[in-house]
Design an enzyme around this catalytic site. Structure first.
Site, PDB file in Angstrom:
ATOM      1  N   ASP A 193      10.236 -14.178   5.881  1.00 62.78           N
ATOM      2  CA  ASP A 193      10.499 -13.236   4.793  1.00 62.78           C
ATOM      3  C   ASP A 193      10.667 -14.040   3.506  1.00 62.78           C
ATOM      4  OD1 ASP A 193      11.629 -11.500   2.975  1.00 62.78           O
ATOM      5  OD2 ASP A 193      13.225 -10.807   4.318  1.00 62.78           O
ATOM      6  N   GLY A 235       6.089  -2.727   0.492  1.00 63.36           N
ATOM      7  CA  GLY A 235       5.729  -4.071   0.946  1.00 63.36           C
ATOM      8  C   GLY A 235       6.661  -5.153   0.436  1.00 63.36           C
ATOM      9  N   VAL A 236       6.081  -6.295   0.094  1.00 60.32           N
ATOM     10  CA  VAL A 236       6.883  -7.440  -0.341  1.00 60.32           C
ATOM     11  C   VAL A 236       7.555  -7.145  -1.685  1.00 60.32           C
ATOM     12  CG1 VAL A 236       4.958  -8.700  -1.451  1.00 60.32           C
ATOM     13  CG2 VAL A 236       6.876  -9.960  -0.497  1.00 60.32           C
ATOM     14  N   ASP A 237       6.911  -6.353  -2.514  1.00 61.47           N
ATOM     15  CA  ASP A 237       7.475  -5.944  -3.805  1.00 61.47           C
ATOM     16  C   ASP A 237       8.808  -5.207  -3.595  1.00 61.47           C
ATOM     17  OD1 ASP A 237       7.586  -5.480  -6.541  1.00 61.47           O
ATOM     18  OD2 ASP A 237       5.979  -3.979  -6.576  1.00 61.47           O
ATOM     19  N   SER A 260      -2.346  -9.098  -1.780  1.00 62.21           N
ATOM     20  CA  SER A 260      -3.395  -8.073  -1.579  1.00 62.21           C
ATOM     21  C   SER A 260      -3.717  -7.746  -0.116  1.00 62.21           C
ATOM     22  CB  SER A 260      -4.720  -8.447  -2.283  1.00 62.21           C
ATOM     23  OG  SER A 260      -4.637  -8.222  -3.670  1.00 62.21           O
ATOM     24  N   GLY A 274      -1.865  -6.450   2.230  1.00 58.38           N
ATOM     25  CA  GLY A 274      -1.126  -5.342   2.839  1.00 58.38           C
ATOM     26  C   GLY A 274      -1.713  -4.030   2.360  1.00 58.38           C
TER      27      GLY A 274
HETATM   28  N1  AR6 Z   1       7.997 -11.473   2.748  1.00 61.85           N
HETATM   29  C1  AR6 Z   1       6.739 -11.978   2.752  1.00 61.85           C
HETATM   30  N2  AR6 Z   1       5.642 -11.231   2.902  1.00 61.85           N
HETATM   31  C2  AR6 Z   1       5.824  -9.904   3.070  1.00 61.85           C
HETATM   32  C3  AR6 Z   1       7.094  -9.280   3.071  1.00 61.85           C
HETATM   33  C4  AR6 Z   1       8.221 -10.139   2.896  1.00 61.85           C
HETATM   34  N3  AR6 Z   1       9.453  -9.667   2.892  1.00 61.85           N
HETATM   35  N4  AR6 Z   1       6.912  -7.945   3.258  1.00 61.85           N
HETATM   36  C5  AR6 Z   1       5.579  -7.731   3.379  1.00 61.85           C
HETATM   37  N5  AR6 Z   1       4.919  -8.913   3.275  1.00 61.85           N
HETATM   38  P1  AR6 Z   1       1.885  -5.824   0.271  1.00 61.85           P
HETATM   39  P2  AR6 Z   1      -0.401  -5.889  -1.587  1.00 61.85           P
HETATM   40  C6  AR6 Z   1       3.477  -9.203   3.354  1.00 61.85           C
HETATM   41  O1  AR6 Z   1       1.496  -4.514   0.791  1.00 61.85           O
HETATM   42  O2  AR6 Z   1      -1.348  -5.722  -0.466  1.00 61.85           O
HETATM   43  C7  AR6 Z   1       3.315  -2.726  -3.213  1.00 61.85           C
HETATM   44  O3  AR6 Z   1       3.691  -1.383  -3.103  1.00 61.85           O
HETATM   45  C8  AR6 Z   1       2.578  -8.214   4.055  1.00 61.85           C
HETATM   46  O4  AR6 Z   1       2.597  -8.419   5.457  1.00 61.85           O
HETATM   47  O5  AR6 Z   1       3.319  -6.106  -0.003  1.00 61.85           O
HETATM   48  O6  AR6 Z   1      -0.695  -6.943  -2.616  1.00 61.85           O
HETATM   49  C9  AR6 Z   1       3.107  -3.141  -4.668  1.00 61.85           C
HETATM   50  O7  AR6 Z   1       4.005  -2.481  -5.537  1.00 61.85           O
HETATM   51  C10 AR6 Z   1       1.232  -8.581   3.462  1.00 61.85           C
HETATM   52  O8  AR6 Z   1       0.608  -9.622   4.224  1.00 61.85           O
HETATM   53  O9  AR6 Z   1       1.112  -6.173  -1.140  1.00 61.85           O
HETATM   54  C11 AR6 Z   1       1.694  -2.727  -4.903  1.00 61.85           C
HETATM   55  O10 AR6 Z   1       1.599  -1.359  -5.222  1.00 61.85           O
HETATM   56  C12 AR6 Z   1       1.558  -9.142   2.083  1.00 61.85           C
HETATM   57  O11 AR6 Z   1       2.973  -9.256   2.036  1.00 61.85           O
HETATM   58  C13 AR6 Z   1       1.026  -2.974  -3.583  1.00 61.85           C
HETATM   59  O12 AR6 Z   1       2.056  -2.899  -2.606  1.00 61.85           O
HETATM   60  C14 AR6 Z   1       1.099  -8.281   0.946  1.00 61.85           C
HETATM   61  O13 AR6 Z   1       1.299  -6.916   1.279  1.00 61.85           O
HETATM   62  C15 AR6 Z   1       0.427  -4.353  -3.493  1.00 61.85           C
HETATM   63  O14 AR6 Z   1      -0.289  -4.485  -2.302  1.00 61.85           O
END
Ligand code: AR6
Length: 174
Positions: A11, A33-35, A122, A124
């Site tokens: 994480d 997601g991570v955000d 990107s 997720g």
């Molecule tokens: N630590 C590290 N990686 C993580 C965590 C964490 N705590 N949680 C999820 N991931 P995503 P995107 C991974 O969807 O595709 C948001 O709503 C996850 O497994 O977070 O760039 C933003 O506000 C994946 O591999 O980001 C945008 O609207 C990676 O993080 C949109 O999502 C990215 O997944 C961005 O989409």
């Protein structure tokens, strides 16, 4: 393999580095997601700074990056970058993803950061195929490091096992 790059599964909110990167959206106002995880764990100071940035410059374009402090997180800063939504690959996704990594690294250097952690931007909600995204991430970071000696460590933080396996394979093949 460039010895300043490493991968871990975990994480990103728990990692102690100078700066962690957030896979944000152009509103900079948080999301899933991570955000979502970064804003939840870091507290409301991060969002307040994002709002100030928005007031000054408007939204953040895809491929660009902005920096805030990190609130309650162990890191000192958070760089918020906006990855491309995957649209089949013909909408400049690769160059935009490259820009996310390059602009984040440039901003980190500008703020004297020596250690930086990236999520798999990107891959997720935005649907970028994981293997393609990993190739772009590794190649872009590696070539940045070749001309920059200020960054001492780049950690690719893989949250899901699939990304972790993909990164392990890609780095082994280098
Ligand atoms: N630590 C590290 N990686 C993580 C965590 C964490 N705590 N949680 C999820 N991931 P995503 P995107 C991974 O969807 O595709 C948001 O709503 C996850 O497994 O977070 O760039 C933003 O506000 C994946 O591999 O980001 C945008 O609207 C990676 O993080 C949109 O999502 C990215 O997944 C961005 O989409």
């Amino acid at each position: 393999m460039e010895e300043r790059m490493r991968i871990i599964q975990g994480d990103i909110t728990q990692i102690t580095v100078d700066v962690i990167v957030n896979a944000a959206n152009s509103s900079l106002l948080g999301g899933g997601g991570v955000d979502g995880a970064i804003h939840r764990a870091g507290g409301e100071d991060i969002l307040a700074e994002c709002r100030m940035i928005r007031a000054k410059q408007g939204s953040c374009a895809t491929g660009e990056a902005v920096i805030t402090t990190a609130g309650r997180l162990p890191a000192k800063y958070v760089i918020h970058t906006v990855g491309p939504v995957w649209n089949g690959g013909s909408k400049n996704e690769e160059q935009l993803l490259e820009s996310c990594y390059n602009n984040s690294l440039l901003l980190a250097v500008k703020h004297n950061c020596e250690t930086i952690a990236f999520p798999n931007i990107s891959t997720g909600i935005y649907g970028y195929p994981k293997e393609l995204a990993a190739k772009v991430a590794i190649r872009t970071v590696e070539s940045f490091l070749q001309t920059n000696k200020g960054i001492k460590e780049v950690v690719f933080v893989c949250y899901d096992f699939e990304n972790f396996s993909v990164y392990k394979k890609e780095l082994k093949e280098m």
